[in-house]
Design a protein around this motif. Structure first.
Motif, PDB file in Angstrom:
ATOM      1  N   ARG A  49     -76.127  -2.599  63.593  1.00 39.44           N
ATOM      2  CA  ARG A  49     -74.940  -2.828  62.321  1.00 39.44           C
ATOM      3  C   ARG A  49     -73.270  -3.477  63.541  1.00 39.44           C
ATOM      4  O   ARG A  49     -72.899  -4.219  62.418  1.00 39.44           O
ATOM      5  N   ARG A  50     -73.310  -2.887  64.350  1.00 40.23           N
ATOM      6  CA  ARG A  50     -72.243  -3.223  64.691  1.00 40.23           C
ATOM      7  C   ARG A  50     -71.501  -4.509  65.206  1.00 40.23           C
ATOM      8  O   ARG A  50     -71.001  -5.273  65.276  1.00 40.23           O
ATOM      9  N   ALA A  51     -72.858  -5.055  65.827  1.00 32.41           N
ATOM     10  CA  ALA A  51     -73.314  -6.301  66.366  1.00 32.41           C
ATOM     11  C   ALA A  51     -73.360  -6.927  65.155  1.00 32.41           C
ATOM     12  O   ALA A  51     -72.380  -7.748  64.841  1.00 32.41           O
ATOM     13  N   GLN A  52     -73.407  -6.752  63.929  1.00 30.01           N
ATOM     14  CA  GLN A  52     -73.787  -7.724  63.039  1.00 30.01           C
ATOM     15  C   GLN A  52     -72.518  -7.753  62.150  1.00 30.01           C
ATOM     16  O   GLN A  52     -71.679  -8.862  62.286  1.00 30.01           O
ATOM     17  N   MET A  53     -71.830  -6.790  62.005  1.00 26.68           N
ATOM     18  CA  MET A  53     -70.451  -6.540  61.762  1.00 26.68           C
ATOM     19  C   MET A  53     -69.201  -7.289  63.305  1.00 26.68           C
ATOM     20  O   MET A  53     -67.796  -8.117  62.353  1.00 26.68           O
ATOM     21  N   GLN A  54     -69.519  -7.673  64.084  1.00 22.27           N
ATOM     22  CA  GLN A  54     -68.353  -8.592  64.859  1.00 22.27           C
ATOM     23  C   GLN A  54     -68.958  -9.937  65.286  1.00 22.27           C
ATOM     24  O   GLN A  54     -68.087 -11.091  65.243  1.00 22.27           O
ATOM     25  N   VAL A  55     -69.645 -10.245  64.627  1.00 21.00           N
ATOM     26  CA  VAL A  55     -70.567 -11.567  65.329  1.00 21.00           C
ATOM     27  C   VAL A  55     -70.012 -12.138  63.149  1.00 21.00           C
ATOM     28  O   VAL A  55     -69.218 -13.167  63.120  1.00 21.00           O
ATOM     29  N   ARG A  56     -69.861 -10.663  62.343  1.00 20.67           N
ATOM     30  CA  ARG A  56     -69.037 -11.218  61.060  1.00 20.67           C
ATOM     31  C   ARG A  56     -67.767 -11.760  61.312  1.00 20.67           C
ATOM     32  O   ARG A  56     -67.229 -12.638  60.257  1.00 20.67           O
TER      33      ARG A  56
END
Length: 67
Positions: A49-56
């Motif tokens: 989830r943290r990685a997805q947030m960083q990509v967004r």
């Protein structure tokens, strides 16, 4: 209205309220637990989830820079 209709109306009203309370309680219980990692609190953020947030966040920054 006869007595049978009045009793039926009251029973239907009470049953509808009880069923709605049960459904609402079930949805509330599910929504409190949903999306959290097992054994952690509801605010825990998984690495995925943290990685997805960083990509967004990076995509938003790139879009803002291109404007």
């Amino acid at each position: 209205m006869n007595a049978n209709q009045i009793v039926s109306m009251i029973v239907r009203t009470v049953m509808r309220q009880l069923i709605n309370r049960g459904v609402n309680a079930g949805f509330n219980q599910i929504s409190r637990r949903g999306g959290s990692a097992k054994g952690q609190g509801p605010t825990a953020i998984t690495p995925e989830r943290r990685a997805q947030m960083q990509v967004r966040q990076a995509r938003r920054a790139a879009r803002a820079a291109n404007r």
